[in-house]
Scaffold this motif. Structure first.
Motif, PDB file in Angstrom:
ATOM      1  N   ALA A   9      38.749  14.764  87.604  1.00 16.28           N
ATOM      2  CA  ALA A   9      38.131  15.714  86.676  1.00 16.28           C
ATOM      3  C   ALA A   9      36.966  14.998  86.016  1.00 16.28           C
ATOM      4  O   ALA A   9      37.146  13.938  85.416  1.00 16.28           O
ATOM      5  CB  ALA A   9      39.139  16.175  85.624  1.00 16.28           C
ATOM      6  N   ARG A  11      33.854  15.429  83.341  1.00 17.98           N
ATOM      7  CA  ARG A  11      33.424  16.299  82.247  1.00 17.98           C
ATOM      8  C   ARG A  11      32.104  15.810  81.656  1.00 17.98           C
ATOM      9  O   ARG A  11      31.927  14.635  81.372  1.00 17.98           O
ATOM     10  CB  ARG A  11      34.490  16.309  81.150  1.00 17.98           C
ATOM     11  CG  ARG A  11      34.197  17.281  80.007  1.00 17.98           C
ATOM     12  CD  ARG A  11      35.324  17.251  78.988  1.00 17.98           C
ATOM     13  NE  ARG A  11      35.479  15.901  78.431  1.00 17.98           N
ATOM     14  CZ  ARG A  11      36.478  15.551  77.630  1.00 17.98           C
ATOM     15  NH1 ARG A  11      37.439  16.421  77.340  1.00 17.98           N
ATOM     16  NH2 ARG A  11      36.542  14.319  77.153  1.00 17.98           N
ATOM     17  N   THR A  12      31.171  16.750  81.499  1.00 13.57           N
ATOM     18  CA  THR A  12      29.907  16.494  80.813  1.00 13.57           C
ATOM     19  C   THR A  12      29.733  17.580  79.761  1.00 13.57           C
ATOM     20  O   THR A  12      30.575  18.474  79.626  1.00 13.57           O
ATOM     21  CB  THR A  12      28.704  16.547  81.779  1.00 13.57           C
ATOM     22  OG1 THR A  12      28.471  17.908  82.179  1.00 13.57           O
ATOM     23  CG2 THR A  12      28.959  15.702  83.016  1.00 13.57           C
ATOM     24  N   GLY A  15      30.015  21.113  81.159  1.00  9.94           N
ATOM     25  CA  GLY A  15      31.285  21.677  81.604  1.00  9.94           C
ATOM     26  C   GLY A  15      32.104  20.641  82.353  1.00  9.94           C
ATOM     27  O   GLY A  15      31.823  19.441  82.308  1.00  9.94           O
ATOM     28  N   THR A  16      33.125  21.123  83.067  1.00 11.07           N
ATOM     29  CA  THR A  16      34.041  20.239  83.786  1.00 11.07           C
ATOM     30  C   THR A  16      34.039  20.566  85.267  1.00 11.07           C
ATOM     31  O   THR A  16      34.105  21.735  85.658  1.00 11.07           O
ATOM     32  CB  THR A  16      35.474  20.378  83.244  1.00 11.07           C
ATOM     33  OG1 THR A  16      35.484  20.058  81.853  1.00 11.07           O
ATOM     34  CG2 THR A  16      36.428  19.451  83.987  1.00 11.07           C
ATOM     35  N   SER A  17      33.963  19.531  86.089  1.00 15.88           N
ATOM     36  CA  SER A  17      34.082  19.692  87.534  1.00 15.88           C
ATOM     37  C   SER A  17      35.403  19.088  87.978  1.00 15.88           C
ATOM     38  O   SER A  17      35.735  17.958  87.595  1.00 15.88           O
ATOM     39  CB  SER A  17      32.932  18.990  88.264  1.00 15.88           C
ATOM     40  OG  SER A  17      31.688  19.572  87.960  1.00 15.88           O
ATOM     41  N   HIS A  33      29.286  11.278  80.359  1.00 17.38           N
ATOM     42  CA  HIS A  33      30.409  11.926  81.036  1.00 17.38           C
ATOM     43  C   HIS A  33      31.646  11.042  80.986  1.00 17.38           C
ATOM     44  O   HIS A  33      31.569   9.835  80.772  1.00 17.38           O
ATOM     45  CB  HIS A  33      30.053  12.245  82.497  1.00 17.38           C
ATOM     46  CG  HIS A  33      29.733  11.035  83.322  1.00 17.38           C
ATOM     47  ND1 HIS A  33      28.535  10.359  83.247  1.00 17.38           N
ATOM     48  CD2 HIS A  33      30.474  10.365  84.237  1.00 17.38           C
ATOM     49  CE1 HIS A  33      28.536   9.340  84.086  1.00 17.38           C
ATOM     50  NE2 HIS A  33      29.703   9.311  84.695  1.00 17.38           N
ATOM     51  N   HIS A  35      35.640  10.751  83.073  1.00 14.90           N
ATOM     52  CA  HIS A  35      36.390  11.253  84.223  1.00 14.90           C
ATOM     53  C   HIS A  35      37.840  10.801  84.133  1.00 14.90           C
ATOM     54  O   HIS A  35      38.150   9.779  83.520  1.00 14.90           O
ATOM     55  CB  HIS A  35      35.762  10.802  85.542  1.00 14.90           C
ATOM     56  CG  HIS A  35      35.591   9.319  85.671  1.00 14.90           C
ATOM     57  ND1 HIS A  35      34.444   8.667  85.311  1.00 14.90           N
ATOM     58  CD2 HIS A  35      36.427   8.357  86.129  1.00 14.90           C
ATOM     59  CE1 HIS A  35      34.563   7.385  85.538  1.00 14.90           C
ATOM     60  NE2 HIS A  35      35.766   7.158  86.041  1.00 14.90           N
ATOM     61  N   HIS A 114      32.519  23.717  89.543  1.00 11.89           N
ATOM     62  CA  HIS A 114      32.052  23.357  88.209  1.00 11.89           C
ATOM     63  C   HIS A 114      32.344  24.508  87.262  1.00 11.89           C
ATOM     64  O   HIS A 114      31.888  25.627  87.459  1.00 11.89           O
ATOM     65  CB  HIS A 114      30.548  23.071  88.219  1.00 11.89           C
ATOM     66  CG  HIS A 114      30.005  22.699  86.876  1.00 11.89           C
ATOM     67  ND1 HIS A 114      30.225  21.466  86.297  1.00 11.89           N
ATOM     68  CD2 HIS A 114      29.263  23.396  85.984  1.00 11.89           C
ATOM     69  CE1 HIS A 114      29.636  21.421  85.126  1.00 11.89           C
ATOM     70  NE2 HIS A 114      29.050  22.573  84.895  1.00 11.89           N
ATOM     71  N   GLU A 117      30.857  24.993  80.416  1.00 17.22           N
ATOM     72  CA  GLU A 117      31.411  24.902  79.068  1.00 17.22           C
ATOM     73  C   GLU A 117      30.694  25.881  78.153  1.00 17.22           C
ATOM     74  O   GLU A 117      29.471  25.840  78.029  1.00 17.22           O
ATOM     75  CB  GLU A 117      31.247  23.486  78.528  1.00 17.22           C
ATOM     76  CG  GLU A 117      31.864  23.250  77.166  1.00 17.22           C
ATOM     77  CD  GLU A 117      33.388  23.264  77.218  1.00 17.22           C
ATOM     78  OE1 GLU A 117      34.002  23.550  76.170  1.00 17.22           O
ATOM     79  OE2 GLU A 117      33.957  23.001  78.296  1.00 17.22           O
ATOM     80  N   HIS A 131      42.574  27.233  78.219  1.00 19.52           N
ATOM     81  CA  HIS A 131      42.805  25.859  78.676  1.00 19.52           C
ATOM     82  C   HIS A 131      44.210  25.405  78.287  1.00 19.52           C
ATOM     83  O   HIS A 131      44.890  24.719  79.057  1.00 19.52           O
ATOM     84  CB  HIS A 131      41.772  24.913  78.065  1.00 19.52           C
ATOM     85  CG  HIS A 131      40.512  24.783  78.865  1.00 19.52           C
ATOM     86  ND1 HIS A 131      40.485  24.256  80.147  1.00 19.52           N
ATOM     87  CD2 HIS A 131      39.226  25.129  78.571  1.00 19.52           C
ATOM     88  CE1 HIS A 131      39.254  24.267  80.603  1.00 19.52           C
ATOM     89  NE2 HIS A 131      38.465  24.792  79.673  1.00 19.52           N
ATOM     90  N   HIS A 176      41.292  25.188  88.757  1.00 19.01           N
ATOM     91  CA  HIS A 176      41.176  23.813  88.259  1.00 19.01           C
ATOM     92  C   HIS A 176      42.547  23.270  87.865  1.00 19.01           C
ATOM     93  O   HIS A 176      42.941  22.166  88.262  1.00 19.01           O
ATOM     94  CB  HIS A 176      40.244  23.771  87.047  1.00 19.01           C
ATOM     95  CG  HIS A 176      38.797  23.725  87.413  1.00 19.01           C
ATOM     96  ND1 HIS A 176      37.838  23.199  86.585  1.00 19.01           N
ATOM     97  CD2 HIS A 176      38.138  24.138  88.524  1.00 19.01           C
ATOM     98  CE1 HIS A 176      36.656  23.297  87.164  1.00 19.01           C
ATOM     99  NE2 HIS A 176      36.810  23.865  88.332  1.00 19.01           N
TER     100      HIS A 176
END
Length: 244
Positions: A9, A11-12, A15-17, A33, A35, A114, A117, A131, A176
């Motif tokens: 995972a 995250r920036t 948003g989250t990939s 970011h 992870h 992706h 956010e 979430h 996700h």
């Protein structure tokens, strides 16, 4: 960042990939970011020079790794890069390999993994609820009443700010969560109910549409294709943050 096995995972602020096995997460310079690895994860990290980075998107993205891209990534992060007994790549050889990798990424299909956010406080409130409880089947109208916003306003915000409908966003969020649960060893049926699907068949259809394979085949393939060499392996609780 390449998930040779397991799930990452990333995250920036955008948003989250979620990055399942055999996918590549690209994070451009300037994006702070963090992870996290889920399950038995083999993580490989490669940095691009500014001249090569200009050839790929200027935003976070996830790509499906071709067979050639996979082998280049494994070569760039394999024993020749850290084992004193192995003959290392010359600078020119590494440069050529990185160029091949970038060319493969430019041709690779971008994956819809992706999850953007939200910035609007009303959408952020909804995102926080879902979430925490991805199995919550409340409608957008019901969620709107809980946070004090109309359905029309929320629908417009989802389209304008996130570029997708509420249904599409929630489905992606659930997938996700499903990838994380599958990586942690849960079966398809348990994962389906935990993520809000009324039955496994609906989950399988949604998962296949986004990931490109069924949950069962994904779990089997992930287990059978994980390399035996794991120089980038991280424990599930590992979270690292860097600014590229």
């Amino acid at each position: 960042m390449y998930a040779a096995g397991g799930v990452l995972a990333v995250r920036t602020e955008r948003g989250t990939s979620i990055v399942p096995a055999n996918r590549v997460a690209w994070t451009p310079a300037g994006f702070t970011h963090d992870h996290r690895a889920h399950g038995h994860t083999d993580m490989r990290i490669v940095f691009l020079t500014p001249s090569l980075a200009r050839l790929v998107p200027d935003r976070p993205a996830v790509f499906l790794a071709s067979g050639l891209a996979r082998e280049v990534l494994l070569a760039l992060t394999g024993p020749r890069n850290y084992d004193d007994d192995a003959t290392g790549y010359s600078r020119s050889a590494r440069s050529r390999l990185l160029r091949v990798l970038v060319e493969e990424l430019r041709e690779a299909p971008e994956q819809p993994l992706h999850l953007p956010e939200p910035r609007d406080d009303r959408l952020r409130a909804i995102a926080r609820i879902l979430h925490e409880t991805p199995a919550d089947n409340a409608t957008l109208t019901e969620l709107g009443k809980a946070i004090g916003a109309s359905t029309r306003t929320l629908s417009r915000l989802f389209r304008n700010e996130l570029g997708m409908t509420f249904y599409e966003w929630r489905t992606q969020l659930r997938v996700h969560h499903a990838l994380v649960l599958l990586a942690e060893g849960h079966d398809t049926t348990r994962t389906a109910y935990a993520c809000g699907w009324a039955n496994p068949s609906g989950f399988i259809e949604a998962f296949t549409h986004i990931i490109g394979t069924t949950p069962g085949r994904y779990r089997t393939g992930r287990q059978s294709t994980t390399p035996t060499s794991r120089p980038g392996k991280r424990p599930p609780s590992d979270i690292r943050q860097r600014r590229s």
